[in-house]
Write a protein that holds these residues in place. Structure first.
Motif, PDB file in Angstrom:
ATOM      1  N   ASP A 196       0.861  -1.278  -0.172  1.00  0.00           N
ATOM      2  CA  ASP A 196       0.192   0.002  -0.145  1.00  0.00           C
ATOM      3  C   ASP A 196       0.999   1.211  -0.005  1.00  0.00           C
ATOM      4  N   VAL A 197       2.140   1.180   0.591  1.00  0.00           N
ATOM      5  CA  VAL A 197       2.716   2.337   0.928  1.00  0.00           C
ATOM      6  C   VAL A 197       3.544   2.609  -0.705  1.00  0.00           C
ATOM      7  N   HIS A 198       3.870   1.497  -1.279  1.00  0.00           N
ATOM      8  CA  HIS A 198       4.458   1.752  -2.513  1.00  0.00           C
ATOM      9  C   HIS A 198       3.350   2.095  -3.689  1.00  0.00           C
ATOM     10  N   ILE A 199       2.126   1.568  -3.504  1.00  0.00           N
ATOM     11  CA  ILE A 199       1.234   2.172  -4.434  1.00  0.00           C
ATOM     12  C   ILE A 199       0.823   3.807  -4.071  1.00  0.00           C
ATOM     13  N   ARG A 200       0.866   4.250  -2.902  1.00  0.00           N
ATOM     14  CA  ARG A 200       0.498   5.550  -2.546  1.00  0.00           C
ATOM     15  C   ARG A 200       1.648   6.371  -3.388  1.00  0.00           C
ATOM     16  N   ARG A 201       3.104   5.957  -3.199  1.00  0.00           N
ATOM     17  CA  ARG A 201       4.077   6.449  -3.751  1.00  0.00           C
ATOM     18  C   ARG A 201       4.111   6.413  -5.364  1.00  0.00           C
ATOM     19  N   LEU A 202       3.552   5.393  -5.834  1.00  0.00           N
ATOM     20  CA  LEU A 202       3.649   5.371  -7.271  1.00  0.00           C
ATOM     21  C   LEU A 202       2.561   6.415  -7.936  1.00  0.00           C
ATOM     22  N   ARG A 203       1.357   6.671  -7.016  1.00  0.00           N
ATOM     23  CA  ARG A 203       0.307   7.360  -7.401  1.00  0.00           C
ATOM     24  C   ARG A 203       0.814   8.692  -7.368  1.00  0.00           C
ATOM     25  N   GLN A 204       1.521   8.995  -6.298  1.00  0.00           N
ATOM     26  CA  GLN A 204       1.854  10.699  -6.308  1.00  0.00           C
ATOM     27  C   GLN A 204       3.018  10.932  -7.240  1.00  0.00           C
ATOM     28  N   ALA A 205       3.711   9.984  -7.885  1.00  0.00           N
ATOM     29  CA  ALA A 205       4.767  10.144  -8.997  1.00  0.00           C
ATOM     30  C   ALA A 205       3.651  10.377 -10.226  1.00  0.00           C
ATOM     31  N   LEU A 206       2.656   9.611 -10.400  1.00  0.00           N
ATOM     32  CA  LEU A 206       1.869   9.679 -11.670  1.00  0.00           C
ATOM     33  C   LEU A 206       1.002  10.892 -11.404  1.00  0.00           C
ATOM     34  N   GLN A 207       0.854  11.429 -10.572  1.00  0.00           N
ATOM     35  CA  GLN A 207      -0.291  12.674 -10.397  1.00  0.00           C
ATOM     36  C   GLN A 207       0.068  13.755 -11.305  1.00  0.00           C
ATOM     37  N   PRO A 208       1.143  14.134 -11.424  1.00  0.00           N
ATOM     38  CA  PRO A 208       1.412  15.480 -12.134  1.00  0.00           C
ATOM     39  C   PRO A 208       1.001  15.394 -13.589  1.00  0.00           C
ATOM     40  N   SER A 209       1.180  14.127 -14.312  1.00  0.00           N
ATOM     41  CA  SER A 209       0.789  13.960 -15.682  1.00  0.00           C
ATOM     42  C   SER A 209      -0.597  13.511 -16.034  1.00  0.00           C
ATOM     43  N   GLY A 210      -1.170  13.405 -14.678  1.00  0.00           N
ATOM     44  CA  GLY A 210      -2.399  13.180 -14.787  1.00  0.00           C
ATOM     45  C   GLY A 210      -2.899  11.569 -15.182  1.00  0.00           C
ATOM     46  N   HIS A 211      -1.715  10.559 -14.604  1.00  0.00           N
ATOM     47  CA  HIS A 211      -1.982   9.114 -14.852  1.00  0.00           C
ATOM     48  C   HIS A 211      -2.162   8.439 -13.629  1.00  0.00           C
ATOM     49  N   LYS A 212      -2.561   9.322 -12.342  1.00  0.00           N
ATOM     50  CA  LYS A 212      -2.701   8.753 -11.144  1.00  0.00           C
ATOM     51  C   LYS A 212      -3.846   7.791 -11.152  1.00  0.00           C
ATOM     52  N   ASP A 213      -5.043   8.186 -11.779  1.00  0.00           N
ATOM     53  CA  ASP A 213      -6.332   7.222 -11.785  1.00  0.00           C
ATOM     54  C   ASP A 213      -6.303   5.922 -12.535  1.00  0.00           C
ATOM     55  N   LEU A 214      -5.029   5.914 -13.110  1.00  0.00           N
ATOM     56  CA  LEU A 214      -4.889   4.463 -13.975  1.00  0.00           C
ATOM     57  C   LEU A 214      -5.288   3.295 -12.964  1.00  0.00           C
ATOM     58  N   ILE A 215      -4.630   3.718 -11.689  1.00  0.00           N
ATOM     59  CA  ILE A 215      -4.323   2.626 -10.843  1.00  0.00           C
ATOM     60  C   ILE A 215      -5.826   2.985  -9.893  1.00  0.00           C
ATOM     61  N   GLU A 216      -6.469   1.706  -9.631  1.00  0.00           N
ATOM     62  CA  GLU A 216      -7.899   1.671  -9.090  1.00  0.00           C
ATOM     63  C   GLU A 216      -7.810   0.701  -8.114  1.00  0.00           C
ATOM     64  N   THR A 217      -8.417   1.214  -6.988  1.00  0.00           N
ATOM     65  CA  THR A 217      -8.409   0.292  -5.686  1.00  0.00           C
ATOM     66  C   THR A 217      -9.747  -0.434  -5.666  1.00  0.00           C
ATOM     67  N   GLU A 218      -9.520  -1.642  -5.641  1.00  0.00           N
ATOM     68  CA  GLU A 218     -10.708  -2.475  -5.882  1.00  0.00           C
ATOM     69  C   GLU A 218     -11.147  -2.919  -4.380  1.00  0.00           C
ATOM     70  N   ARG A 219     -12.017  -2.262  -3.607  1.00  0.00           N
ATOM     71  CA  ARG A 219     -12.202  -2.397  -2.259  1.00  0.00           C
ATOM     72  C   ARG A 219     -12.486  -3.742  -1.618  1.00  0.00           C
ATOM     73  N   GLY A 220     -11.692  -4.213  -0.655  1.00  0.00           N
ATOM     74  CA  GLY A 220     -11.837  -5.430  -0.178  1.00  0.00           C
ATOM     75  C   GLY A 220     -11.202  -6.609  -1.118  1.00  0.00           C
ATOM     76  N   ILE A 221     -10.441  -6.037  -2.235  1.00  0.00           N
ATOM     77  CA  ILE A 221      -9.730  -7.178  -2.907  1.00  0.00           C
ATOM     78  C   ILE A 221      -8.309  -6.832  -3.170  1.00  0.00           C
ATOM     79  N   GLY A 222      -8.003  -5.880  -4.102  1.00  0.00           N
ATOM     80  CA  GLY A 222      -6.736  -5.389  -4.277  1.00  0.00           C
ATOM     81  C   GLY A 222      -6.770  -4.119  -5.206  1.00  0.00           C
ATOM     82  N   TYR A 223      -5.911  -4.458  -6.339  1.00  0.00           N
ATOM     83  CA  TYR A 223      -5.560  -3.152  -7.303  1.00  0.00           C
ATOM     84  C   TYR A 223      -6.023  -3.721  -8.634  1.00  0.00           C
ATOM     85  N   CYS A 224      -6.206  -2.516  -9.662  1.00  0.00           N
ATOM     86  CA  CYS A 224      -6.236  -2.809 -10.934  1.00  0.00           C
ATOM     87  C   CYS A 224      -5.401  -1.545 -11.629  1.00  0.00           C
ATOM     88  N   PHE A 225      -5.055  -1.927 -12.883  1.00  0.00           N
ATOM     89  CA  PHE A 225      -4.240  -0.966 -13.495  1.00  0.00           C
ATOM     90  C   PHE A 225      -5.099  -0.757 -14.794  1.00  0.00           C
TER      91      PHE A 225
END
Length: 230
Positions: A196-225
């Motif tokens: 979760d820490v690395h996902i948060r760090r990755l999202r922060q890096a992708l935020q300026p270019s507008g790509h942060k939302d490519l990473i979706e949290t699937e509640r109760g399951i995990g993640y999807c790109f």
């Protein structure tokens, strides 16, 4: 980068025990009791890994990790942080500063050696060297380069591997355990909170270019790109 492990620990007995056990496991070991000594040891040749204590005489290990991660020369060196602090908040602080793993004292020599082995294994790149591009985000594994609209995006080694896996496996939902297995390999000592820490760090890096939302949290399951931006 040399094959040596740099142990930064100011307590002589602890430093010696760590070094001896790593040497018995076949590693070359460099020792430092402070940040200035560590910087001196890294001046000519970078170590393959740093094992770093939280409490040091001139600064904290967390501050030193942050300094290493902002320096292009040292930002990709894997770091294991040692600490007597066992609270989840302390672990998150260490990981968010840029440490690759966090070991709570006291620990056994076998655990230390196993974690060193696991972190080193994680540094191996994913197999494919083919350039992949999604929604204007371009990742070149061979050059270890990520760009968006011609602008370079800087990522740490772990976030780079995580993004590489995501971009080569889009539109699939992965549990945290699956991602740890796919990206980290041997994750016996890696907590899901670390992901979760690395996902948060990755999202922060992708935020300026507008790509942060490519990473979706699937509640109760995990993640999807996702393969496209909505």
């Amino acid at each position: 980068m040399s094959g040596a492990i740099l142990v930064v620990e100011d307590e002589p007995i602890a430093q010696r025990l760590i070094a001896v056990n790593l040497e018995r496991a076949g590693h070359q070991v460099l020792r430092a009791a402070s940040v200035p000594e560590a910087r001196s040891a890294m001046r000519d040749v970078l170590p393959a890994m740093i094992v770093l204590d939280w409490i040091l005489p001139d600064t904290t290990g967390v501050n030193f990790v942050r300094q290493l991660r902002t320096d292009e020369r040292t930002r990709d060196i894997p770091i294991i942080m040692l600490s007597g602090r066992s609270e989840e908040g302390d672990k998150v602080t260490g990981l968010e500063a840029g440490a690759d793993d966090y070991i709570t004292k006291p620990f056994s020599p076998r655990e230390l050696v196993a974690r060193v082995k696991a972190v080193m294994r994680r540094q191996s790149p994913l197999n494919s060297d083919e350039v992949v591009e999604i929604a204007g985000l371009r990742l070149d594994p061979a050059a270890h380069r990520i760009t968006a609209g011609g602008t370079r995006i800087d990522l740490g080694a772990t976030e780079f591997r995580l993004l590489h896996f995501f971009m080569t496996h889009p539109d699939r939902v992965y549990t945290r355990a699956q991602l740890l297995d796919k990206v980290w390999g041997d994750h016996v000592f890696v907590e899901e909170r670390t992901l979760d820490v690395h996902i948060r760090r990755l999202r922060q890096a992708l935020q300026p270019s507008g790509h942060k939302d490519l990473i979706e949290t699937e509640r109760g399951i995990g993640y999807c790109f996702r393969s496209s931006l909505n």
